[in-house]
Every structure is written in C-alpha cells, then in structure tokens.
Scaffold this motif. Sequence first.
Motif, PDB file in Angstrom:
ATOM      1  N   GLU A  96      46.774  -5.941 -51.617  1.00  0.00           N
ATOM      2  CA  GLU A  96      46.391  -6.447 -49.439  1.00  0.00           C
ATOM      3  C   GLU A  96      44.859  -6.430 -48.998  1.00  0.00           C
ATOM      4  OE1 GLU A  96      49.129  -5.184 -50.388  1.00  0.00           O
ATOM      5  OE2 GLU A  96      50.790  -6.724 -51.336  1.00  0.00           O
ATOM      6  N   ARG A 115      42.514  -5.389 -51.063  1.00  0.00           N
ATOM      7  CA  ARG A 115      41.451  -6.643 -51.925  1.00  0.00           C
ATOM      8  C   ARG A 115      41.370  -7.254 -51.183  1.00  0.00           C
ATOM      9  NH1 ARG A 115      41.276  -4.910 -57.748  1.00  0.00           N
ATOM     10  NH2 ARG A 115      41.606  -2.347 -57.407  1.00  0.00           N
ATOM     11  N   GLU A 116      42.307  -8.360 -50.974  1.00  0.00           N
ATOM     12  CA  GLU A 116      42.162  -9.495 -50.628  1.00  0.00           C
ATOM     13  C   GLU A 116      41.759 -10.067 -49.393  1.00  0.00           C
ATOM     14  OE1 GLU A 116      42.297 -13.532 -50.607  1.00  0.00           O
ATOM     15  OE2 GLU A 116      42.619 -12.533 -52.770  1.00  0.00           O
ATOM     16  N   ARG A 158      38.290 -11.885 -48.461  1.00  0.00           N
ATOM     17  CA  ARG A 158      38.205 -12.952 -47.314  1.00  0.00           C
ATOM     18  C   ARG A 158      37.114 -12.686 -46.353  1.00  0.00           C
ATOM     19  NH1 ARG A 158      43.450 -13.149 -46.815  1.00  0.00           N
ATOM     20  NH2 ARG A 158      43.490 -11.756 -45.958  1.00  0.00           N
TER      21      ARG A 158
END
Length: 90
Positions: free
Chosen positions: A75, A77-78, A82
Amino acid sequence: MGRSILSCKDVSALICRALEDRLPFANRMKIRAHLLFCEACKRFSSQVRFLEKAMAISFREGPSREEGVPDLSPEARERILRSVREGRDS
C-alpha cells in the motif's frame, strides 16, 4: 509544443511523459535533435533513465534489508508511485 524547435522546458516535460506513454514519432525526433546540442537536457535524460531503472530494480527485488531501512508495505509503495505520477502530471 507544436513548434519545430523545443525549449529545454518542453524537452524535459516530454522526457518525463515518455516514462508513461509512447510519444509520437515527431516528438521523439525533436527530443533527439535537441539532445544532440543540449548537454543539460542530455544529462537530465540520462538521470531520468537511471532513476527509472533503479526504481524498477528496487520494486522488483523489494526493499533493501540493510539495518535502518524500513520495509514498505504494498500500500505504501502504491501511494508513493501515485504521488510521483501526480507530481509529474502537474
């Protein structure tokens, strides 16, 4: 960016956009022509490619296990990816 000669600002924006999308042939050629004469943009392009490869390796192999380096959750990393993408688009 419809002009035949691109400014350094235009070239740097296109170099960053090329990380996400394939640029039209004309834009790719304009970048190449600019890089023949502009050492600063050539250096920027090289640095962007280096960072792109380093990030790919880092995400493929996972975070470093060195002491003091925290392990990132998928999460986190995302969220980072983003945030980087949104910053590039602005």
